[in-house]
Motif scaffolding. Structure first.
Motif, PDB file in Angstrom:
ATOM      1  N   LYS A  28       0.821  -1.215   0.000  1.00 41.18           N
ATOM      2  CA  LYS A  28       0.000   0.000   0.000  1.00 41.18           C
ATOM      3  C   LYS A  28       0.857   1.268   0.000  1.00 41.18           C
ATOM      4  CE  LYS A  28      -3.808  -2.340   2.227  1.00 41.18           C
ATOM      5  NZ  LYS A  28      -4.738  -2.411   3.337  1.00 41.18           N
ATOM      6  N   GLY A  29       2.136   1.119  -0.303  1.00 40.60           N
ATOM      7  CA  GLY A  29       3.002   2.295  -0.396  1.00 40.60           C
ATOM      8  C   GLY A  29       3.630   2.749   0.911  1.00 40.60           C
ATOM      9  N   VAL A  30       3.426   2.001   1.983  1.00 32.23           N
ATOM     10  CA  VAL A  30       3.966   2.400   3.281  1.00 32.23           C
ATOM     11  C   VAL A  30       5.492   2.350   3.274  1.00 32.23           C
ATOM     12  CG1 VAL A  30       4.020   1.892   5.773  1.00 32.23           C
ATOM     13  CG2 VAL A  30       1.868   1.687   4.493  1.00 32.23           C
ATOM     14  N   SER A  31       6.063   1.309   2.694  1.00 30.30           N
ATOM     15  CA  SER A  31       7.531   1.213   2.617  1.00 30.30           C
ATOM     16  C   SER A  31       8.111   2.399   1.865  1.00 30.30           C
ATOM     17  CB  SER A  31       7.968  -0.085   1.929  1.00 30.30           C
ATOM     18  OG  SER A  31       7.632  -1.194   2.708  1.00 30.30           O
ATOM     19  N   GLN A  32       7.461   2.796   0.782  1.00 32.29           N
ATOM     20  CA  GLN A  32       7.940   3.937  -0.004  1.00 32.29           C
ATOM     21  C   GLN A  32       7.881   5.220   0.817  1.00 32.29           C
ATOM     22  OE1 GLN A  32       9.268   3.653  -3.299  1.00 32.29           O
ATOM     23  NE2 GLN A  32      10.073   5.597  -2.536  1.00 32.29           N
TER      24      GLN A  32
ATOM     25  N   ASP B 120      11.053   7.482   1.831  1.00 35.76           N
ATOM     26  CA  ASP B 120      11.085   8.909   1.522  1.00 35.76           C
ATOM     27  C   ASP B 120      11.389   9.731   2.776  1.00 35.76           C
ATOM     28  OD1 ASP B 120      10.471   8.227  -1.102  1.00 35.76           O
ATOM     29  OD2 ASP B 120       8.349   8.808  -0.940  1.00 35.76           O
ATOM     30  N   GLY B 121      10.767   9.381   3.887  1.00 39.54           N
ATOM     31  CA  GLY B 121      11.046  10.067   5.151  1.00 39.54           C
ATOM     32  C   GLY B 121      12.473   9.843   5.611  1.00 39.54           C
ATOM     33  N   PHE B 122      12.967   8.630   5.398  1.00 39.67           N
ATOM     34  CA  PHE B 122      14.352   8.297   5.751  1.00 39.67           C
ATOM     35  C   PHE B 122      15.326   9.161   4.958  1.00 39.67           C
ATOM     36  CE2 PHE B 122      18.253   5.884   5.316  1.00 39.67           C
ATOM     37  CZ  PHE B 122      18.490   5.451   6.613  1.00 39.67           C
ATOM     38  N   LEU B 123      15.089   9.302   3.656  1.00 36.86           N
ATOM     39  CA  LEU B 123      15.964  10.113   2.802  1.00 36.86           C
ATOM     40  C   LEU B 123      15.972  11.570   3.244  1.00 36.86           C
ATOM     41  CD1 LEU B 123      15.086   8.619  -0.700  1.00 36.86           C
ATOM     42  CD2 LEU B 123      17.033   8.039   0.780  1.00 36.86           C
ATOM     43  N   ILE B 124      14.823  12.089   3.606  1.00 42.56           N
ATOM     44  CA  ILE B 124      14.729  13.470   4.097  1.00 42.56           C
ATOM     45  C   ILE B 124      15.552  13.636   5.374  1.00 42.56           C
ATOM     46  CG2 ILE B 124      13.149  15.159   5.145  1.00 42.56           C
ATOM     47  CD1 ILE B 124      11.024  14.100   3.080  1.00 42.56           C
ATOM     48  N   GLU B 125      15.430  12.684   6.282  1.00 37.95           N
ATOM     49  CA  GLU B 125      16.171  12.761   7.551  1.00 37.95           C
ATOM     50  C   GLU B 125      17.672  12.665   7.320  1.00 37.95           C
ATOM     51  OE1 GLU B 125      16.830  13.428  11.501  1.00 37.95           O
ATOM     52  OE2 GLU B 125      14.917  13.614  10.443  1.00 37.95           O
ATOM     53  N   MET B 126      18.107  11.790   6.420  1.00 41.07           N
ATOM     54  CA  MET B 126      19.532  11.676   6.121  1.00 41.07           C
ATOM     55  C   MET B 126      20.063  12.985   5.525  1.00 41.07           C
ATOM     56  SD  MET B 126      20.808   8.930   7.215  1.00 41.07           S
ATOM     57  CE  MET B 126      21.603   7.422   6.734  1.00 41.07           C
ATOM     58  N   LYS B 127      19.286  13.614   4.648  1.00 44.97           N
ATOM     59  CA  LYS B 127      19.703  14.898   4.079  1.00 44.97           C
ATOM     60  C   LYS B 127      19.818  15.961   5.167  1.00 44.97           C
ATOM     61  CE  LYS B 127      17.868  14.159  -0.556  1.00 44.97           C
ATOM     62  NZ  LYS B 127      16.810  14.496  -1.516  1.00 44.97           N
ATOM     63  N   LYS B 128      18.864  15.990   6.096  1.00 45.03           N
ATOM     64  CA  LYS B 128      18.916  16.941   7.215  1.00 45.03           C
ATOM     65  C   LYS B 128      20.194  16.759   8.031  1.00 45.03           C
ATOM     66  CE  LYS B 128      13.982  17.406   8.219  1.00 45.03           C
ATOM     67  NZ  LYS B 128      12.948  17.054   9.211  1.00 45.03           N
ATOM     68  N   ARG B 129      20.655  15.524   8.115  1.00 47.42           N
ATOM     69  CA  ARG B 129      21.847  15.209   8.904  1.00 47.42           C
ATOM     70  C   ARG B 129      23.135  15.291   8.067  1.00 47.42           C
ATOM     71  NH1 ARG B 129      20.517  11.597  13.735  1.00 47.42           N
ATOM     72  NH2 ARG B 129      18.304  11.947  14.059  1.00 47.42           N
ATOM     73  N   ASN B 130      23.015  15.842   6.859  1.00 49.62           N
ATOM     74  CA  ASN B 130      24.164  16.047   5.953  1.00 49.62           C
ATOM     75  C   ASN B 130      24.892  14.759   5.579  1.00 49.62           C
ATOM     76  OD1 ASN B 130      23.847  18.899   5.797  1.00 49.62           O
ATOM     77  ND2 ASN B 130      24.687  19.017   7.875  1.00 49.62           N
ATOM     78  N   ILE B 131      24.138  13.685   5.414  1.00 53.85           N
ATOM     79  CA  ILE B 131      24.709  12.419   4.972  1.00 53.85           C
ATOM     80  C   ILE B 131      24.657  12.398   3.443  1.00 53.85           C
ATOM     81  CG2 ILE B 131      24.427   9.906   4.989  1.00 53.85           C
ATOM     82  CD1 ILE B 131      25.376  11.140   7.683  1.00 53.85           C
ATOM     83  N   GLU B 132      25.787  12.111   2.819  1.00 49.85           N
ATOM     84  CA  GLU B 132      25.857  12.104   1.355  1.00 49.85           C
ATOM     85  C   GLU B 132      25.516  10.746   0.758  1.00 49.85           C
ATOM     86  OE1 GLU B 132      29.642  13.645   0.175  1.00 49.85           O
ATOM     87  OE2 GLU B 132      29.158  15.658   0.911  1.00 49.85           O
ATOM     88  N   LYS B 133      25.880   9.672   1.467  1.00 52.43           N
ATOM     89  CA  LYS B 133      25.498   8.339   1.009  1.00 52.43           C
ATOM     90  C   LYS B 133      25.454   7.391   2.190  1.00 52.43           C
ATOM     91  CE  LYS B 133      30.029   7.578  -1.064  1.00 52.43           C
ATOM     92  NZ  LYS B 133      30.740   7.014  -2.207  1.00 52.43           N
ATOM     93  N   PHE B 134      24.690   6.320   1.995  1.00 51.89           N
ATOM     94  CA  PHE B 134      24.543   5.328   3.053  1.00 51.89           C
ATOM     95  C   PHE B 134      24.399   3.953   2.427  1.00 51.89           C
ATOM     96  CE2 PHE B 134      20.304   6.831   2.052  1.00 51.89           C
ATOM     97  CZ  PHE B 134      19.557   5.666   1.979  1.00 51.89           C
ATOM     98  N   LYS B 135      24.526   2.946   3.254  1.00 47.64           N
ATOM     99  CA  LYS B 135      24.427   1.568   2.778  1.00 47.64           C
ATOM    100  C   LYS B 135      23.205   0.897   3.396  1.00 47.64           C
ATOM    101  CE  LYS B 135      27.505  -0.230   6.369  1.00 47.64           C
ATOM    102  NZ  LYS B 135      27.939   1.018   6.972  1.00 47.64           N
TER     103      LYS B 135
END
Length: 156
Positions: free
Chosen positions: A91-95, A99-114
């Motif tokens: 139902k799109g919950v994972s997506q 999306d929220g995870f990517l926003i949080e990583m950007k806020k924390r100035n992370i350029e890439k993750f595994k």
């Protein structure tokens, strides 16, 4: 995890019911060291009561050992887990969680993750590949259970 500066958790809710969550850390080694330093005594009692199983203990030790052996070219930031209850899957919950995870990583100035995914988890592999995660290498976090390591670049 919720109290750590090195990690975070995002929860998806619907009418005050949890549908799923995503967890991650900005620095895997710092997070585990912090966790062990602050909570190992307390957690050991909880774990002993709930999961005293040699298999579970071996997996925990393998995961901790792996964190110290990581390849030098891998980012320290990591998506640790995405989980969605079965009645909300598809139902799109994972997506939304990603999306929220990517926003949080950007806020924390992370350029890439595994992210490390068990090779037998076809649905998860398709999800990450569909979302532009790039295959990096194979690994064996747990004995005889191959995993794939994917990298996501936030700079693109």
């Amino acid at each position: 995890m919720v109290n750590s500066q090195n990690a975070f958790l995002i929860i998806a809710e619907d009418n005050n019911s949890i549908m799923g969550f995503v967890s991650g850390c900005t620095n895997f080694n710092k997070f585990y060291k912090e966790f062990i330093r602050k909570y190992s005594f307390k957690v050991s009692f909880i774990l002993l009561r709930k999961i005293f199983s040699p298999d579970i203990i071996v997996k925990i030790l393998e995961t901790m050992k792996y964190s110290g052996q990581e390849k030098k070219d891998l980012p320290q930031a990591e998506l640790l887990s995405i989980a969605v209850l079965s009645e909300f899957q598809g139902k799109g919950v994972s997506q939304q969680l990603l999306d929220g995870f990517l926003i949080e990583m950007k806020k924390r100035n992370i350029e890439k993750f595994k992210v490390i995914v068990g090779e037998n988890l076809d649905r998860a592999i398709r999800f990450y590949e569909k979302n532009d995660f790039k295959f990096h290498s194979k690994s064996f976090v747990h004995k005889n259970m191959p995993s794939r390591i994917y990298i996501y670049n936030l700079k693109k």
